[in-house]
Design an enzyme around this catalytic site. Structure first.
Site, mmCIF file in Angstrom:
data_model
loop_
_atom_site.group_PDB
_atom_site.id
_atom_site.type_symbol
_atom_site.label_atom_id
_atom_site.label_comp_id
_atom_site.label_asym_id
_atom_site.label_seq_id
_atom_site.Cartn_x
_atom_site.Cartn_y
_atom_site.Cartn_z
ATOM 1 N N ASP A 245 -2.173 3.867 -12.605
ATOM 2 C CA ASP A 245 -1.364 5.037 -12.974
ATOM 3 C C ASP A 245 -2.311 6.202 -13.256
ATOM 4 O O ASP A 245 -3.140 6.121 -14.159
ATOM 5 C CB ASP A 245 -0.530 4.687 -14.226
ATOM 6 C CG ASP A 245 0.283 5.860 -14.735
ATOM 7 O OD1 ASP A 245 0.296 6.925 -14.090
ATOM 8 O OD2 ASP A 245 0.904 5.707 -15.808
ATOM 9 N N ALA A 248 -2.586 11.336 -16.936
ATOM 10 C CA ALA A 248 -3.598 11.662 -17.956
ATOM 11 C C ALA A 248 -5.039 11.424 -17.486
ATOM 12 O O ALA A 248 -5.955 11.430 -18.316
ATOM 13 C CB ALA A 248 -3.349 10.917 -19.269
ATOM 14 N N ALA A 249 -5.235 11.258 -16.177
ATOM 15 C CA ALA A 249 -6.617 11.134 -15.673
ATOM 16 C C ALA A 249 -7.380 12.422 -15.990
ATOM 17 O O ALA A 249 -8.503 12.394 -16.509
ATOM 18 C CB ALA A 249 -6.602 10.877 -14.172
ATOM 19 N N GLY A 250 -6.746 13.562 -15.701
ATOM 20 C CA GLY A 250 -7.384 14.857 -15.977
ATOM 21 C C GLY A 250 -7.613 15.057 -17.468
ATOM 22 O O GLY A 250 -8.657 15.564 -17.888
ATOM 23 N N ASP A 251 -6.651 14.647 -18.273
ATOM 24 C CA ASP A 251 -6.785 14.800 -19.729
ATOM 25 C C ASP A 251 -7.950 13.943 -20.247
ATOM 26 O O ASP A 251 -8.714 14.372 -21.121
ATOM 27 C CB ASP A 251 -5.496 14.361 -20.438
ATOM 28 C CG ASP A 251 -4.295 15.185 -19.996
ATOM 29 O OD1 ASP A 251 -4.493 16.342 -19.589
ATOM 30 O OD2 ASP A 251 -3.175 14.661 -20.054
HETATM 31 O O1 RIB Z 1 -1.287 15.101 -18.120
HETATM 32 C C1 RIB Z 1 -0.330 14.125 -18.385
HETATM 33 C C2 RIB Z 1 0.713 14.642 -19.323
HETATM 34 O O2 RIB Z 1 1.411 15.668 -18.700
HETATM 35 C C3 RIB Z 1 1.745 13.622 -19.722
HETATM 36 O O3 RIB Z 1 1.394 12.896 -20.861
HETATM 37 C C4 RIB Z 1 3.006 14.454 -19.879
HETATM 38 O O4 RIB Z 1 3.460 14.560 -21.189
HETATM 39 C C5 RIB Z 1 2.681 15.813 -19.284
HETATM 40 O O5 RIB Z 1 2.545 16.748 -20.246
#
Ligand code: RIB
Length: 304
Positions: A245, A248-251
């Site tokens: 999945d 949130a890879a970028g986060d």
């Molecule tokens: O970058 C992923 C995030 O984007 C998810 O957690 C979702 O909440 C959206 O904001």
């Protein structure tokens, strides 16, 4: 001060795992449903705190179960949530479809995130003095981002903007950003330049730098990362990893990146570490649930 402040969004993610994401007008049977703490701001802060960073969060949740659950997830990760305000609104929500290749699409409802206004920032202005970096995303109102950028310019605090979801950035705002971290879709939207290959990435980035931006880090998924400032530019390969999945890879990348940048001021090391955190995060379902700790990054087998 070695502190990172994240001014950002907090969401509850409603995640559906499905073999295929349906086309418009189509219905498909999904495989699993879960509610998972998310929001780009909260995810980035979790990634910072899980790597041991000193992180304070500025943002808002609603007075509901979703808000309470995401706050707990953020506190468990080690984020200082003392300044997060609980509003009489709904907590931000994202509906996320994840297909069998790990790709997703997301629809986001801002809820309480839209109440993160200039007034709230002014009430918490003093805390900014304790930060070396402030990290923001576009899930907050544009005026709020602009306001924070101006305060940071006066206070000489380094600013990092993850322009997701993408929207145009005016020149006077671009000049206030120290490091912009878009993915290639966002880069294309913001620069107005098509981005289909590495040369396009270079050219679109060049355009933004010519418009006053200081540094850009473009996340390119499995193709790695591109970095550019006025003197140098470089492509970095990604780590090959199992994809479950990509949410949130970028986060995860941003959290890992800024944490090392603060400690070392070294772009190569920061991008490398960010890529390691992201490579682990894409191996699990969900946003905050997939972000690894410092120890997990240390122990992970990246090959080579
Ligand atoms: O970058 C992923 C995030 O984007 C998810 O957690 C979702 O909440 C959206 O904001």
């Amino acid at each position: 001060m070695d502190r990172i402040i994240v001014a950002g969004s907090i969401n509850m993610d409603l995640v559906i795992e499905t073999d295929e994401i349906p086309a418009i007008g189509e219905t498909v049977a999904g495989k699993a449903f879960s509610t998972i703490p998310g929001g780009k701001g909260a995810n980035q802060a979790v990634a910072i705190a899980k790597q041991g960073g000193d992180c304070i969060f500025l943002g808002k949740v609603g007075n509901d179960d979703f808000g309470a659950n995401v706050l707990k997830s953020m506190q468990d990760a080690g984020i200082n949530t003392d300044l997060i305000k609980i509003e009489n609104e709904s907590t931000g929500v994202s509906i996320i479809n994840v297909d069998k290749t790990g790709a997703n699409n997301i629809v986001y409802i801002a809820g309480a995130n839209n109440l993160v206004d200039e007034n709230y920032i002014d009430q918490n202005k003093d805390i900014l003095d304790s930060a070396k970096y402030i990290v923001m995303q576009n899930e907050l109102p544009e005026k709020t981002i602009e306001h924070i950028l101006k305060i940071c310019k006066d206070k000489k605090i380094k600013t990092i903007l993850n322009p997701a979801p993408a929207r145009m950035i005016e020149k006077d705002m671009l000049e206030l950003i120290d490091i912009l971290i878009p993915n290639e879709h966002e880069l294309s939207r913001i620069s107005g330049h098509k981005v289909e290959n590495d040369e396009d990435v270079r050219k679109a980035s060049e355009k933004l730098l010519a418009g006053g931006l200081k540094e850009i880090v473009v996340t390119l998924g499995e193709r790695g990362v591109f970095y550019k400032n006025k003197d140098e530019e470089k492509f970095y390969d990604s780590y090959k990893a199992k994809v479950v999945d990509t949410t949130a890879a970028g986060d995860s990348f941003i959290g890992g990146f800024v944490n090392v940048l603060m400690q070392t001021n070294d772009i190569d090391k920061s991008i490398d570490f960010g890529q390691r955190v992201a490579a682990i995060a894409i191996g699990k379902v969900g946003a905050q649930t997939s972000i690894p700790t410092k120890e997990e990054v240390k122990e992970f087998d990246f090959g080579g």
